[in-house]
Design a protein around this motif. Structure first.
Motif, PDB file in Angstrom:
ATOM      1  N   PHE A 133       0.793  -1.237   0.126  1.00  0.00           N
ATOM      2  CA  PHE A 133      -0.060   0.103   0.089  1.00  0.00           C
ATOM      3  C   PHE A 133       0.611   1.210  -0.071  1.00  0.00           C
ATOM      4  N   GLY A 134       1.764   1.234   1.041  1.00  0.00           N
ATOM      5  CA  GLY A 134       2.737   2.564   1.113  1.00  0.00           C
ATOM      6  C   GLY A 134       3.552   2.679  -0.324  1.00  0.00           C
ATOM      7  N   TRP A 135       3.969   1.584  -1.047  1.00  0.00           N
ATOM      8  CA  TRP A 135       4.794   1.810  -2.085  1.00  0.00           C
ATOM      9  C   TRP A 135       3.631   2.210  -3.365  1.00  0.00           C
ATOM     10  N   LEU A 136       2.777   1.734  -3.349  1.00  0.00           N
ATOM     11  CA  LEU A 136       1.594   2.283  -4.532  1.00  0.00           C
ATOM     12  C   LEU A 136       1.444   3.591  -4.265  1.00  0.00           C
ATOM     13  N   PHE A 137       1.164   3.926  -3.014  1.00  0.00           N
ATOM     14  CA  PHE A 137       0.643   5.293  -2.976  1.00  0.00           C
ATOM     15  C   PHE A 137       1.743   6.352  -3.097  1.00  0.00           C
ATOM     16  N   HIS A 138       3.145   5.795  -2.868  1.00  0.00           N
ATOM     17  CA  HIS A 138       4.156   6.722  -3.290  1.00  0.00           C
ATOM     18  C   HIS A 138       4.367   7.052  -4.704  1.00  0.00           C
ATOM     19  N   ILE A 139       4.008   5.998  -5.492  1.00  0.00           N
ATOM     20  CA  ILE A 139       4.177   5.856  -6.909  1.00  0.00           C
ATOM     21  C   ILE A 139       2.957   6.702  -7.494  1.00  0.00           C
ATOM     22  N   ILE A 140       1.645   6.520  -6.850  1.00  0.00           N
ATOM     23  CA  ILE A 140       0.496   7.379  -7.404  1.00  0.00           C
ATOM     24  C   ILE A 140       0.878   8.968  -6.967  1.00  0.00           C
ATOM     25  N   GLU A 141       1.232   9.195  -5.894  1.00  0.00           N
ATOM     26  CA  GLU A 141       1.760  10.621  -5.573  1.00  0.00           C
ATOM     27  C   GLU A 141       2.814  11.456  -6.630  1.00  0.00           C
ATOM     28  N   ASP A 142       3.800  10.468  -7.159  1.00  0.00           N
ATOM     29  CA  ASP A 142       4.691  10.959  -7.798  1.00  0.00           C
ATOM     30  C   ASP A 142       4.096  11.046  -9.337  1.00  0.00           C
ATOM     31  N   MET A 143       3.269  10.592  -9.495  1.00  0.00           N
ATOM     32  CA  MET A 143       2.336  10.629 -10.951  1.00  0.00           C
ATOM     33  C   MET A 143       1.895  12.143 -11.137  1.00  0.00           C
ATOM     34  N   PHE A 144       1.628  12.856  -9.873  1.00  0.00           N
ATOM     35  CA  PHE A 144       1.270  13.950  -9.961  1.00  0.00           C
ATOM     36  C   PHE A 144       2.450  14.781 -10.529  1.00  0.00           C
ATOM     37  N   ASN A 145       3.398  14.619 -10.232  1.00  0.00           N
ATOM     38  CA  ASN A 145       4.784  15.175 -10.512  1.00  0.00           C
ATOM     39  C   ASN A 145       5.049  15.330 -12.063  1.00  0.00           C
TER      40      ASN A 145
ATOM     41  N   LYS B 234       7.698  14.617 -13.572  1.00  0.00           N
ATOM     42  CA  LYS B 234       8.522  13.430 -13.936  1.00  0.00           C
ATOM     43  C   LYS B 234       7.863  12.246 -14.337  1.00  0.00           C
ATOM     44  N   GLY B 235       6.703  11.837 -13.469  1.00  0.00           N
ATOM     45  CA  GLY B 235       5.760  10.963 -13.840  1.00  0.00           C
ATOM     46  C   GLY B 235       6.569   9.609 -13.213  1.00  0.00           C
ATOM     47  N   CYS B 236       5.891   8.540 -13.646  1.00  0.00           N
ATOM     48  CA  CYS B 236       6.445   7.157 -13.242  1.00  0.00           C
ATOM     49  C   CYS B 236       6.153   6.174 -14.442  1.00  0.00           C
ATOM     50  N   PRO B 237       7.276   5.215 -14.630  1.00  0.00           N
ATOM     51  CA  PRO B 237       6.862   4.239 -15.550  1.00  0.00           C
ATOM     52  C   PRO B 237       6.120   2.978 -15.241  1.00  0.00           C
TER      53      PRO B 237
ATOM     54  N   LYS C  85       7.662   4.524 -20.774  1.00  0.00           N
ATOM     55  CA  LYS C  85       7.081   5.678 -20.847  1.00  0.00           C
ATOM     56  C   LYS C  85       6.532   6.279 -19.405  1.00  0.00           C
ATOM     57  N   LYS C  86       6.786   7.424 -18.922  1.00  0.00           N
ATOM     58  CA  LYS C  86       6.524   7.724 -17.563  1.00  0.00           C
ATOM     59  C   LYS C  86       5.156   8.582 -17.614  1.00  0.00           C
ATOM     60  N   LEU C  87       4.308   7.943 -17.008  1.00  0.00           N
ATOM     61  CA  LEU C  87       3.065   8.463 -17.131  1.00  0.00           C
ATOM     62  C   LEU C  87       2.623   9.400 -15.871  1.00  0.00           C
ATOM     63  N   HIS C  88       1.661  10.392 -16.190  1.00  0.00           N
ATOM     64  CA  HIS C  88       1.181  11.604 -15.155  1.00  0.00           C
ATOM     65  C   HIS C  88      -0.157  11.513 -14.972  1.00  0.00           C
ATOM     66  N   LEU C  89      -0.588  12.098 -13.814  1.00  0.00           N
ATOM     67  CA  LEU C  89      -1.810  12.467 -13.364  1.00  0.00           C
ATOM     68  C   LEU C  89      -2.106  14.044 -12.924  1.00  0.00           C
ATOM     69  N   PRO C  90      -2.437  14.628 -13.983  1.00  0.00           N
ATOM     70  CA  PRO C  90      -2.214  16.166 -13.738  1.00  0.00           C
ATOM     71  C   PRO C  90      -3.416  16.610 -12.759  1.00  0.00           C
TER      72      PRO C  90
ATOM     73  N   PHE D 278      -2.552  21.815 -13.994  1.00  0.00           N
ATOM     74  CA  PHE D 278      -0.728  21.854 -13.921  1.00  0.00           C
ATOM     75  C   PHE D 278      -0.345  20.390 -13.186  1.00  0.00           C
ATOM     76  N   LEU D 279       0.914  19.997 -13.281  1.00  0.00           N
ATOM     77  CA  LEU D 279       1.627  18.933 -12.879  1.00  0.00           C
ATOM     78  C   LEU D 279       2.511  19.633 -11.786  1.00  0.00           C
ATOM     79  N   VAL D 280       2.412  18.831 -10.500  1.00  0.00           N
ATOM     80  CA  VAL D 280       2.986  19.240  -9.083  1.00  0.00           C
ATOM     81  C   VAL D 280       4.744  19.661  -9.472  1.00  0.00           C
ATOM     82  N   LYS D 281       5.278  20.611  -9.224  1.00  0.00           N
ATOM     83  CA  LYS D 281       6.612  20.791  -9.021  1.00  0.00           C
ATOM     84  C   LYS D 281       7.051  20.541  -7.581  1.00  0.00           C
TER      85      LYS D 281
END
Length: 224
Positions: free
Chosen positions: A153-165, A167-170, A178-183, A187-190
């Protein structure tokens, strides 16, 4: 996202989840019809899972704790895929011997202690926590699956949170890098900007709303 944002956001989300399912939850897993876990037991591993993916960042808080790993990892690479989440899920259904179960639980306790403790004699204190995890795991068969659930759970949510960034996550690796994002809106979070602070406020607001709705503080009426 910074480690502080990950730790606060993920821990809060998991705490809300653990409270909602504090009496236990049955989840389907491969190899068995269902498995009973107790999310409250997984709070420490959820906190560890919220931090561990950033072991791929040189000089990060996590990589300073485990410096032998970061030189072999690329940032936003394999640790930011769903690989470790899937591993945790599959590992929940394994029928471990008592010794293996206790060893895995001790390792989780050691990791949690090393990540969270500061000051002198960190390793000795972490060993004490590992001992506590071992004793806890000895008390019931549901403990280790609950610890694994928290880690995933913790690992998954870390990835989800980073997808708002930006750089995204593969997350679709190995199918694609390809690194995907969740705007978040327009905007995407810096990282380390006012946007990250706003993101955390919104995230915590959603957690608070879920909890208040569950506690019947907020009620919705639909007119039809």
């Amino acid at each position: 996202m910074t480690v502080q944002t990950h730790l606060i956001a993920t821990t809060t989300s998991y705490a809300v989840f653990a409270y909602l399912y504090r009496k236990g939850i049955n989840i389907p897993v491969i190899g068995t019809s269902q498995l009973t876990i107790y999310p409250l037991l997984g709070i420490p591993t959820a906190m560890a899972g919220a931090m561990l993916p950033d072991v791929d960042i040189e000089n990060s808080r996590v990589s300073r704790k485990f410096p032998f790993l970061s030189p072999f990892l690329k940032h936003r690479g394999i640790t930011h895929t769903l690989l470790f989440v899937v591993v945790c899920y599959l590992a929940m259904a394994v029928n471990y011997s008592l010794n293996i179960k206790l060893i895995i639980s001790a390792i989780f306790g050691l990791i949690f202690g090393i990540l969270m403790l500061k000051g002198r004699f960190v390793f000795l204190k972490a060993l004490a926590i590992a001992g506590a995890f071992t004793v806890l795991s000895y008390t019931g068969d549901e403990v280790l699956p609950s610890l694994l659930f928290g880690m995933g759970f913790g690992w998954l949510f870390h990835i989800i949170e980073d997808m708002f960034n930006k750089k995204g996550c593969p997350i679709l690796w190995p199918l694609t890098n390809k690194k995907l994002h969740l705007p978040l809106g327009p905007f995407l979070v810096k990282t380390r900007t006012w946007q990250e602070a706003i993101f955390l406020i919104i995230w915590e607001g959603v957690n608070a709303a879920i909890l208040l709705i569950y506690m019947n503080v907020f009620k919705f009426r639909f007119i039809g």
